[in-house]
Design a protein around this motif. Structure first.
Motif, PDB file in Angstrom:
ATOM      1  N   UNK A   1     -12.714  21.860  93.672  1.00 11.62           N
ATOM      2  CA  UNK A   1     -11.900  20.677  93.277  1.00 11.62           C
ATOM      3  C   UNK A   1     -10.593  20.713  93.801  1.00 11.62           C
ATOM      4  N   UNK A   2      -9.890  21.873  93.980  1.00  8.69           N
ATOM      5  CA  UNK A   2      -8.555  21.982  94.601  1.00  8.69           C
ATOM      6  C   UNK A   2      -8.628  21.448  95.983  1.00  8.69           C
ATOM      7  N   UNK A   3      -9.552  22.025  96.685  1.00 11.31           N
ATOM      8  CA  UNK A   3      -9.774  21.648  98.059  1.00 11.31           C
ATOM      9  C   UNK A   3      -9.663  20.264  98.394  1.00 11.31           C
ATOM     10  N   UNK A   4     -10.740  19.319  97.436  1.00  7.22           N
ATOM     11  CA  UNK A   4     -10.721  18.172  97.345  1.00  7.22           C
ATOM     12  C   UNK A   4      -9.463  17.479  97.264  1.00  7.22           C
ATOM     13  N   UNK A   5      -8.635  17.945  96.485  1.00 12.17           N
ATOM     14  CA  UNK A   5      -7.429  17.191  96.338  1.00 12.17           C
ATOM     15  C   UNK A   5      -6.371  17.452  97.111  1.00 12.17           C
ATOM     16  N   UNK A   6      -6.470  18.739  97.831  1.00 11.65           N
ATOM     17  CA  UNK A   6      -5.396  18.843  99.063  1.00 11.65           C
ATOM     18  C   UNK A   6      -6.009  18.112 100.124  1.00 11.65           C
ATOM     19  N   UNK A   7      -7.286  18.006 100.284  1.00 12.62           N
ATOM     20  CA  UNK A   7      -7.734  17.273 101.509  1.00 12.62           C
ATOM     21  C   UNK A   7      -7.519  15.755 101.508  1.00 12.62           C
TER      22      UNK A   7
END
Length: 448
Positions: free
Chosen positions: A169-175
């Protein structure tokens, strides 16, 4: 709680300090930890004309003779979107370090560069994140308003080699944040009509208000990436990846699998060499077989999503490869994972636990030979880490039998995908399919 810099203004501007406090207050119950200085501490530079909040881009303004400010509605909208995000702290994506970094188009690097920032910070810590956490107690490590340090997981191989992971979830937000910033910078560059590109936040220059309005939507969000409609179908990755501007073109699409996140990489079939579709980093990592060796993979928990929860989406994506579609199969590592996870599910023993029964150990599947010699290719499904040590080999399945089982299962599970597959659906396939990529150590994101 808002502080109005310009009384009576419809958008209700608030100062950056007030916005920081409002952001923390509104996201106090969010599953994703946030930072209290999303607006006032680097890498956020409101004077560049925008601030990233998760996947949201909020524009900033400076009234004549006043302080830098942001619309209160933008902060509330960004917080509302972040509060809807669900995060599984055990669903992790590796973010580094890698031997080779993904290739980027010239001048397309965004100021956020969150993977590079995190990797550089962690590499400067000889004793790892734990030591830094002791020295910097209470200090948030902020990217796009997210305190990524609170979710970082470190894993060590052989007692020396560190790898770092963040929840999906954090990776998708930062992407999404990096994509939003890229779109904003490109829009600003196009408006300048060949003039000097806008300065990055490290040397901020506020654009004119008219430019800000044009770069973003009324809600402060860049234009959404367009859906992928098989524009690259049938093209070879080896050819397309060498064309100038391919990386920029890929980021213009939404992920072809989840359809909610901007694409970042061009996924392709390693056996046949055909492009599948542009996908986001999260979906690309989720698809990747969890190799122990070149012919040996763990059957990770994420295969539940690939073969159960989101089956239709993934099968449709894999069969974008003309080779796999014509042969009604999957690449060998994926077929092996499906065989262990689905076809051999009933063979997996269970053990008694306080609250019922738990599947035994960890599934693993290996194979001898390759799909190019199907008569000699044999898949072996085993169980590692059995609590009692009594289970080992569960099944041995030939490649041809596995492919036949998959075809039968496909017809019942995703009939639309099965109907579009088969030897009569496509001509002109290469006589010699490309062999499976042997470098499966997980080091080269650019491979996927």
């Amino acid at each position: 709680m808002s502080e109005r810099v310009m009384p009576g203004r419809a958008d209700g501007l608030i100062t950056l300090g007030t916005a920081d406090a409002l952001w923390v207050d509104l996201t106090a119950d969010s599953a994703v930890p946030t930072a209290p200085d999303a607006f006032t501490r680097p890498p956020a530079h409101a004077r560049a004309g925008y601030v990233l909040l998760g996947g949201y881009l909020a524009t900033t303004v400076q009234p004549s003779g006043g302080q830098w400010s942001v619309p209160e509605t933008a902060v509330r909208q960004a917080a509302a979107e972040l509060n809807t995000v669900e995060m599984d702290r055990h669903d992790l994506i590796r973010i580094g370090p890698f031997r080779t970094a993904p290739r980027q188009e010239p001048n397309e690097e965004t100021p956020l560069r969150w993977r590079q920032r995190i990797t550089e910070e962690l590499l400067q810590e000889p004793d790892g994140p734990k030591r830094a956490a002791r020295h910097d107690v209470g200090r948030p490590h902020h990217l796009a308003g997210i305190d990524w340090r609170q979710t970082l997981v470190e894993q060590t191989r052989d007692g020396t080699r560190r790898t770092w992971w963040l929840p999906r979830a954090v990776v998708k937000l930062l992407d999404a944040a990096e994509h939003a910033e890229t779109q904003w910078v490109r829009a600003a560059r196009r408006r300048q009509g060949g003039a000097a590109a806008p300065e990055p936040p490290s040397h901020p220059r506020r654009p004119r208000d008219a430019e800000t309005r044009e770069a973003t939507s009324p809600q402060g969000r860049p234009a959404s990436p367009r859906p992928y409609n098989n524009e690259l179908e049938g093209q070879l990755y080896s050819v397309l990846s060498k064309k100038p501007g391919t990386s920029r073109k890929v980021t213009g699409w939404a992920c072809a699998v989840c359809r909610t996140t901007p694409a970042t990489v061009l996924d392709h079939c390693h056996e046949h060499g055909y492009v599948r579709a542009p996908v986001c980093q999260s979906c690309n990592t989720q698809e990747r077989p969890d190799h122990l060796y070149s012919n040996d993979i763990r059957v990770a928990n994420r295969y539940t999503r690939l073969f159960h929860t989101d089956t239709d989406d993934w099968l449709r994506h894999w069969h974008r490869c003309p080779g796999c579609r014509a042969r009604t199969t999957l690449p060998l590592p994926h077929l092996a994972a499906w065989t262990a996870h689905t076809a051999c599910r009933s063979l997996r023993p269970t053990h008694q636990v306080p609250r019922g029964r738990k599947p035994c150990g960890v599934l693993r599947v290996s194979w001898t030979g390759s799909q190019q010699a199907p008569r000699s290719c044999l898949l072996t499904v085993t169980v590692d880490f059995c609590p009692s040590g009594e289970h080992r080999i569960l099944a041995q399945v030939s490649y041809r039998e596995a492919a036949e089982r998959f075809g039968t299962w496909l017809a019942g599970t995703a009939p639309d995908v099965a109907a579009a597959a088969g030897p009569d659906c496509l001509d002109g396939l290469p006589a010699q399919p490309r062999s499976v990529i042997t470098d499966t150590s997980g080091e080269g994101l650019a491979l996927f």
